[in-house]
Write a protein that holds these residues in place. Structure first.
Motif, PDB file in Angstrom:
ATOM      1  N   MET A 130       0.832  -1.211   0.000  1.00  0.00           N
ATOM      2  CA  MET A 130       0.000   0.000   0.000  1.00  0.00           C
ATOM      3  C   MET A 130       0.865   1.258   0.000  1.00  0.00           C
ATOM      4  O   MET A 130       0.529   2.244  -0.649  1.00  0.00           O
ATOM      5  CB  MET A 130      -0.975  -0.033   1.165  1.00  0.00           C
ATOM      6  N   ARG A 131       1.992   1.229   0.721  1.00  0.00           N
ATOM      7  CA  ARG A 131       2.902   2.385   0.717  1.00  0.00           C
ATOM      8  C   ARG A 131       3.432   2.637  -0.691  1.00  0.00           C
ATOM      9  O   ARG A 131       3.504   3.784  -1.137  1.00  0.00           O
ATOM     10  CB  ARG A 131       4.063   2.155   1.683  1.00  0.00           C
ATOM     11  N   LEU A 132       3.815   1.574  -1.394  1.00  0.00           N
ATOM     12  CA  LEU A 132       4.320   1.748  -2.757  1.00  0.00           C
ATOM     13  C   LEU A 132       3.246   2.295  -3.693  1.00  0.00           C
ATOM     14  O   LEU A 132       3.529   3.126  -4.554  1.00  0.00           O
ATOM     15  CB  LEU A 132       4.866   0.424  -3.301  1.00  0.00           C
ATOM     16  N   VAL A 133       2.012   1.854  -3.507  1.00  0.00           N
ATOM     17  CA  VAL A 133       0.897   2.358  -4.321  1.00  0.00           C
ATOM     18  C   VAL A 133       0.658   3.834  -4.006  1.00  0.00           C
ATOM     19  O   VAL A 133       0.501   4.660  -4.910  1.00  0.00           O
ATOM     20  CB  VAL A 133      -0.386   1.521  -4.096  1.00  0.00           C
ATOM     21  N   GLU A 134       0.648   4.194  -2.708  1.00  0.00           N
ATOM     22  CA  GLU A 134       0.415   5.582  -2.307  1.00  0.00           C
ATOM     23  C   GLU A 134       1.494   6.516  -2.841  1.00  0.00           C
ATOM     24  O   GLU A 134       1.227   7.665  -3.180  1.00  0.00           O
ATOM     25  CB  GLU A 134       0.314   5.690  -0.789  1.00  0.00           C
ATOM     26  N   ARG A 135       2.738   6.033  -2.908  1.00  0.00           N
ATOM     27  CA  ARG A 135       3.844   6.853  -3.433  1.00  0.00           C
ATOM     28  C   ARG A 135       3.947   6.784  -4.949  1.00  0.00           C
ATOM     29  O   ARG A 135       4.875   7.341  -5.533  1.00  0.00           O
ATOM     30  CB  ARG A 135       5.162   6.365  -2.839  1.00  0.00           C
ATOM     31  N   HIS A 136       3.040   6.050  -5.577  1.00  0.00           N
ATOM     32  CA  HIS A 136       3.012   5.880  -7.036  1.00  0.00           C
ATOM     33  C   HIS A 136       4.278   5.202  -7.570  1.00  0.00           C
ATOM     34  O   HIS A 136       4.678   5.439  -8.703  1.00  0.00           O
ATOM     35  CB  HIS A 136       2.768   7.217  -7.751  1.00  0.00           C
ATOM     36  N   GLU A 137       4.921   4.381  -6.714  1.00  0.00           N
ATOM     37  CA  GLU A 137       6.087   3.628  -7.149  1.00  0.00           C
ATOM     38  C   GLU A 137       5.657   2.356  -7.893  1.00  0.00           C
ATOM     39  O   GLU A 137       6.435   1.819  -8.680  1.00  0.00           O
ATOM     40  CB  GLU A 137       6.979   3.301  -5.957  1.00  0.00           C
ATOM     41  N   VAL A 138       4.469   1.870  -7.579  1.00  0.00           N
ATOM     42  CA  VAL A 138       3.835   0.791  -8.334  1.00  0.00           C
ATOM     43  C   VAL A 138       2.390   1.223  -8.581  1.00  0.00           C
ATOM     44  O   VAL A 138       1.814   1.980  -7.802  1.00  0.00           O
ATOM     45  CB  VAL A 138       3.876  -0.576  -7.606  1.00  0.00           C
ATOM     46  N   THR A 139       1.830   0.742  -9.670  1.00  0.00           N
ATOM     47  CA  THR A 139       0.465   1.139 -10.009  1.00  0.00           C
ATOM     48  C   THR A 139      -0.374  -0.090 -10.329  1.00  0.00           C
ATOM     49  O   THR A 139      -0.064  -0.789 -11.293  1.00  0.00           O
ATOM     50  CB  THR A 139       0.460   2.088 -11.224  1.00  0.00           C
ATOM     51  N   PRO A 140      -1.404  -0.336  -9.527  1.00  0.00           N
ATOM     52  CA  PRO A 140      -2.328  -1.417  -9.911  1.00  0.00           C
ATOM     53  C   PRO A 140      -3.013  -1.059 -11.221  1.00  0.00           C
ATOM     54  O   PRO A 140      -3.350   0.090 -11.456  1.00  0.00           O
ATOM     55  CB  PRO A 140      -3.331  -1.458  -8.764  1.00  0.00           C
ATOM     56  N   GLU A 141      -3.174  -2.051 -12.085  1.00  0.00           N
ATOM     57  CA  GLU A 141      -3.775  -1.785 -13.400  1.00  0.00           C
ATOM     58  C   GLU A 141      -5.212  -2.226 -13.434  1.00  0.00           C
ATOM     59  O   GLU A 141      -5.635  -3.110 -12.782  1.00  0.00           O
ATOM     60  CB  GLU A 141      -2.953  -2.500 -14.478  1.00  0.00           C
TER      61      GLU A 141
END
Length: 141
Positions: A130-141
């Motif tokens: 969730m931290r990576l998603v919030e920082r836009h380092e990974v993006t769920p497609e």
């Protein structure tokens, strides 16, 4: 009867443990929605290598088992002449279903000794993702 001042923090500890566990349970529930579409490589990056994997007609299943250390305290209470012990134990199994190399569903199987914290032990599995998603380092497609 007046309680000794040093006893008050021990009496408030169950409230603090319950509050933290409820927050972690909410984090786990948020992860159930926010991580849908996460790529398999990103999931492995943020959650680590799963404990178990399985394949079926419904896709691939990655399972993570977590049993965090119990939180608690034990201290003598001279007024009562014994000891007060407050602890919280929990465990969690998180299963990610992947179809086409992307997370499509997340299931929790958890147990907790504290009220309102059914999935609190699952939070550590999804928090890094969730931290990576919030920082836009990974993006769920």
């Amino acid at each position: 009867m007046t309680l000794p001042p040093r006893l008050l923090p021990l009496l408030l500890l169950p409230l603090v443990l319950t509050t933290c566990s409820a927050r972690d349970s909410a984090t786990a529930e948020d992860g159930r929605e926010q991580l849908i579409g996460l790529r398999a490589d990103d999931l492995r990056l943020c959650a680590g290598v799963p404990n178990l994997t399985a394949q079926s007609a419904g896709g691939e299943f990655w399972t993570y088992d977590r049993t965090p250390p119990a939180a608690g305290v034990s201290a003598p209470v001279p007024v009562i002449g014994g000891s007060l012990s407050v602890s919280a134990g929990s465990s969690c199994r998180v299963t990610f279903q992947l179809v086409g190399n992307k997370v499509t569903r997340i299931g929790y199987s958890a147990s907790s000794d504290l009220p309102m914290s059914q999935n609190s032990a699952c939070a550590p599995v999804v928090q890094g993702c969730m931290r990576l998603v919030e920082r836009h380092e990974v993006t769920p497609e």
